[in-house]
Design an enzyme around this catalytic site. Structure first.
Site, PDB file in Angstrom:
ATOM      1  N   ASP A 238       6.208   9.139   6.449  1.00  0.00           N
ATOM      2  CA  ASP A 238       5.445   7.752   5.542  1.00  0.00           C
ATOM      3  C   ASP A 238       5.067   9.170   4.624  1.00  0.00           C
ATOM      4  O   ASP A 238       4.569  10.641   4.555  1.00  0.00           O
ATOM      5  CB  ASP A 238       3.612   7.646   5.144  1.00  0.00           C
ATOM      6  CG  ASP A 238       3.624   7.295   3.717  1.00  0.00           C
ATOM      7  OD1 ASP A 238       3.870   6.521   3.145  1.00  0.00           O
ATOM      8  OD2 ASP A 238       1.919   6.659   3.884  1.00  0.00           O
ATOM      9  N   LEU A 239       5.931   9.173   3.542  1.00  0.00           N
ATOM     10  CA  LEU A 239       6.138  10.841   2.378  1.00  0.00           C
ATOM     11  C   LEU A 239       5.297  10.366   1.727  1.00  0.00           C
ATOM     12  O   LEU A 239       5.207   9.281   1.112  1.00  0.00           O
ATOM     13  CB  LEU A 239       7.564  10.410   1.512  1.00  0.00           C
ATOM     14  CG  LEU A 239       9.480  10.572   2.515  1.00  0.00           C
ATOM     15  CD1 LEU A 239       9.278  11.984   2.336  1.00  0.00           C
ATOM     16  CD2 LEU A 239       9.359  10.361   3.832  1.00  0.00           C
TER      17      LEU A 239
ATOM     18  N   ARG B 285      -4.906  13.871  -8.231  1.00  0.00           N
ATOM     19  CA  ARG B 285      -5.933  13.526  -7.437  1.00  0.00           C
ATOM     20  C   ARG B 285      -7.362  13.936  -7.014  1.00  0.00           C
ATOM     21  O   ARG B 285      -8.189  14.065  -7.456  1.00  0.00           O
ATOM     22  CB  ARG B 285      -4.771  13.258  -6.176  1.00  0.00           C
ATOM     23  CG  ARG B 285      -3.697  11.646  -6.530  1.00  0.00           C
ATOM     24  CD  ARG B 285      -3.485  11.837  -4.463  1.00  0.00           C
ATOM     25  NE  ARG B 285      -2.121  11.056  -5.129  1.00  0.00           N
ATOM     26  CZ  ARG B 285      -1.601   9.864  -3.914  1.00  0.00           C
ATOM     27  NH1 ARG B 285      -2.679  10.397  -2.961  1.00  0.00           N
ATOM     28  NH2 ARG B 285      -0.596   9.685  -3.860  1.00  0.00           N
TER      29      ARG B 285
ATOM     30  N   TYR C  77       7.086   9.973  -5.018  1.00  0.00           N
ATOM     31  CA  TYR C  77       8.300   9.594  -6.519  1.00  0.00           C
ATOM     32  C   TYR C  77       7.789  11.129  -7.122  1.00  0.00           C
ATOM     33  O   TYR C  77       8.830  11.630  -8.129  1.00  0.00           O
ATOM     34  CB  TYR C  77       7.579   8.469  -7.246  1.00  0.00           C
ATOM     35  CG  TYR C  77       8.291   7.245  -7.600  1.00  0.00           C
ATOM     36  CD1 TYR C  77       8.828   7.063  -5.986  1.00  0.00           C
ATOM     37  CD2 TYR C  77       7.796   5.696  -8.321  1.00  0.00           C
ATOM     38  CE1 TYR C  77       8.990   5.671  -5.751  1.00  0.00           C
ATOM     39  CE2 TYR C  77       8.389   4.973  -7.970  1.00  0.00           C
ATOM     40  CZ  TYR C  77       8.958   4.466  -7.292  1.00  0.00           C
ATOM     41  OH  TYR C  77       9.988   3.172  -6.342  1.00  0.00           O
TER      42      TYR C  77
ATOM     43  N   ASP D 129       9.899   4.944   1.215  1.00  0.00           N
ATOM     44  CA  ASP D 129       9.906   5.701   1.325  1.00  0.00           C
ATOM     45  C   ASP D 129       8.526   6.116   2.863  1.00  0.00           C
ATOM     46  O   ASP D 129       8.290   7.212   3.170  1.00  0.00           O
ATOM     47  CB  ASP D 129       8.565   6.047   0.157  1.00  0.00           C
ATOM     48  CG  ASP D 129       7.013   5.037  -0.196  1.00  0.00           C
ATOM     49  OD1 ASP D 129       6.726   4.296   0.330  1.00  0.00           O
ATOM     50  OD2 ASP D 129       6.430   6.275  -0.220  1.00  0.00           O
ATOM     51  N   GLU D 130       8.455   5.225   3.557  1.00  0.00           N
ATOM     52  CA  GLU D 130       7.946   4.767   4.709  1.00  0.00           C
ATOM     53  C   GLU D 130       9.319   4.521   6.029  1.00  0.00           C
ATOM     54  O   GLU D 130      10.179   3.385   5.707  1.00  0.00           O
ATOM     55  CB  GLU D 130       7.154   3.570   4.821  1.00  0.00           C
ATOM     56  CG  GLU D 130       5.696   3.885   3.884  1.00  0.00           C
ATOM     57  CD  GLU D 130       5.005   3.098   3.739  1.00  0.00           C
ATOM     58  OE1 GLU D 130       4.635   1.725   5.203  1.00  0.00           O
ATOM     59  OE2 GLU D 130       4.323   2.473   2.904  1.00  0.00           O
TER      60      GLU D 130
END
Length: 589
Positions: free
Chosen positions: A45-46, A82, A50, A137-138
């Site tokens: 999982d990147l 975040r 984006y 992205d997965e």
């Protein structure tokens, strides 16, 4: 067995045992788990994908709070943002209030993200061809065969490097810490408590297999960063579901391995929405039965689940809540569905809806055309999805978050509808179809308030034109095995006029040449003396017939072709037989 493997590698510690089992119990346990635990699955999982694409393009953004904007929403952000209170699917105004120094990049054009995803996929395929992409992205990798016989140059046996963690690349899930899993779309949290029961590890060999799998996952993540500059999180286990869930336990740029012995207790505390295949609608139905967590779902019989959720979803969730996920890693070179989506504050007028649909369709058709040039296939189904807040409020769904108020309708269309020859007429026709679907979706009320539109196409079918090549007439033929002479007898079943229109461009996609009606009814049967050349003869001769039909309009030429075929072009229900001798005659035309 695992014990036999470890005799060869004495430096690797044995997995801890639970209660002492006699030989019969141990043998039965290993045998029953051998099939369930036979695989090693890695989920990649990147991290904030984006945002990472933008940071790779502009390295100076790596340490700055970065948000990716689509419309008035922050769709994703990097981890510095975040840490300052910015979140996914947050309104732009709210994000700046939380982090005034937030840097914004526009993410409306997904082209560069798709290109980055293709590069990542190419790197992953250097480790194993068995890669399944999920979104952009997965990725799921089935590395079972790679671990069984590692390729030359792939060293997974460095025990000193991994000795501090019982031979596993960190982290190894043990249930000794409280963890929280968050649903991406709704923000709902699942609290995973610490383990309370003694764990009994099986002796089927999965310990060693996942041990090596964790090391391979670390090398894969290292390759993605060193070659492309992307960090990724990973989960390693014996099934796709558990690999994906375990990868969420330690992020970003970390990985987690979960042994089968911990799966049952780990799943118990999760909400049912964390199970793949349990969407908004299924979760709502289960909540009506006071079922919100996996341990509650396990108390329901399979018969009742099927009654409430249907055969497919009910049976699937019955297995998944027990940790049983046999779903394979599916190799998809091409997308099964393509879609474009737009979310906005509100739209309550048909003219505005049509304008938004037109913009989405324009972008979608660009992707369809690119795929057509590469693979030579076109979609035969179009779907419109809306999110109507007015309808959701009437139904009492206004508080159901991201998925509340969604509804969709779809319709099958002729494959030729999407052909790029006449782009303006094509777009106008498809907008008309989509607006018809829209009025059906809102027909029960004169008032609507849309906040989302999604246009999707699916059911791709072969159609001439891929890679600049023309598909041969053999794409119209199906092998006839009834005579026992496969590859020597080809039949072309009669098609209706509607079906004929769908396949009208199979020979010359760009020129849109209509296949003559007589060919739709022809059964080509080469004579017995020339069976070896039958495939070439049938294909070549039929091409000649079609070209002759389209390029020569004189009645005499049509008459000669018709006579050579010994049938009437106007009668599509008749079966016309063409032998090798007839084909030789056609070469003289």
């Amino acid at each position: 067995t695992l014990v036999e493997e470890l005799r060869v590698l004495p430096s690797v510690p044995l997995p801890p045992r639970g209660k002492v089992m006699d030989k019969r119990e141990a043998g039965s346990d290993a045998h029953s788990n051998a099939k369930k635990h036979a695989r090693a699955i890695i989920h990649i999982d990147l991290d904030c994908f984006y945002a990472q694409v933008e940071m790779v393009a502009e390295p100076e953004l790596r340490d700055k709070p970065l948000g990716i904007q689509q419309k008035n929403i922050i769709v994703t952000c990097n981890y510095p943002a975040r840490a300052r209170g910015v979140g996914k699917l947050q309104r732009l105004k709210s994000a700046f209030e939380a982090c005034p120094e937030l840097v914004i990049r526009n993410g409306s054009d997904l082209k560069r993200y798709r290109e980055a995803s293709e590069k990542i996929l190419s790197q992953l395929k250097t480790f194993t061809p068995r890669v399944e992409r999920l979104g952009l992205d997965e990725f799921f990798l089935d590395v079972t065969d790679v671990l069984r016989a590692p390729p030359e140059g792939l060293d997974l046996e460095d025990e000193e490097l991994f000795g501090a963690n019982e031979g596993f690349a960190p982290h190894l899930y043990r249930g000794d810490k409280k963890l929280i899993l968050v649903e991406t779309q709704t923000g709902t949290k699942s609290h995973v408590p610490t383990r309370t029961q003694k764990v009994e590890h099986c002796r089927c060999g999965c310990w060693r297999r996942l041990q090596l799998g964790s090391r391979l996952a670390q090398k894969i993540r290292g390759r993605l960063y060193s070659v492309l500059g992307y960090t990724a999180s990973a989960g390693i286990s014996v099934s796709k579901m558990i690999a994906k869930l375990s990868g969420e336990l330690h992020k970003p740029n970390q990985q987690t391995t979960m042994l089968p012995a911990y799966v049952t207790e780990f799943l118990s505390a999760l909400r049912v929405r964390k199970l793949p295949g349990c969407g908004y609608s299924s979760a709502r139905k289960l909540k009506e039965l006071d079922i919100e967590y996996v341990h509650q779902l396990r108390q329901v019989s399979q018969k009742k689940l099927i009654y409430v959720l249907g055969d497919q979803i009910g049976a699937r969730l019955y297995r998944l809540c027990r940790g049983d996920d046999p779903s394979p890693v599916v190799l998809r070179e091409k997308e099964k569905t393509m879609s474009e989506e737009d979310s906005f504050l509100g739209s309550d007028h048909p003219a505005d809806v049509e304008s938004r649909i037109s913009r989405l369709l324009h972008d979608l058709l660009d992707r369809v055309d690119t795929r057509f040039c590469r693979h030579g296939d076109l979609p035969s189904l179009i779907r419109l999805t809306i999110r109507d807040r007015a309808a959701a409020k009437r139904k009492g769904q206004s508080s159901n978050g991201y998925f509340g108020g969604r509804s969709s309708k779809q319709v099958a269309v002729e494959v030729g509808t999407f052909h790029p020859t006449e782009s303006k007429q094509r777009e106008d026709r498809l907008i008309g179809i989509l607006m018809q679907l829209f009025f059906k979706l809102v027909s029960d009320s004169k008032r609507f308030h849309l906040t989302l539109l999604n246009v999707a196409v699916a059911r791709f079918q072969p159609h001439g034109g891929g890679n600049g090549r023309q598909l041969g007439i053999q794409s119209f033929f199906s092998e006839n095995t009834a005579t026992g002479r496969t590859r020597q007898s080809f039949s072309l079943e009669p098609r209706s006029s509607k079906s004929t229109a769908q396949h009208s461009t199979a020979l010359c996609g760009a020129e849109r040449l209509l296949v003559p009606t007589i060919l739709q009814a022809a059964t080509i049967q080469p004579s017995s003396k020339r069976n070896r050349k039958s495939s070439v003869i049938a294909t070549t001769a039929t091409r000649i017939i079609v070209n002759e039909h389209n390029s020569r309009s004189s009645s005499s030429r049509s008459s000669r072709s018709s006579e050579a075929l010994k049938g009437s072009p106007s009668d599509s229900k008749k079966k016309v037989v063409v032998t090798a001798k007839d084909i030789d005659d056609l070469f003289d035309l």
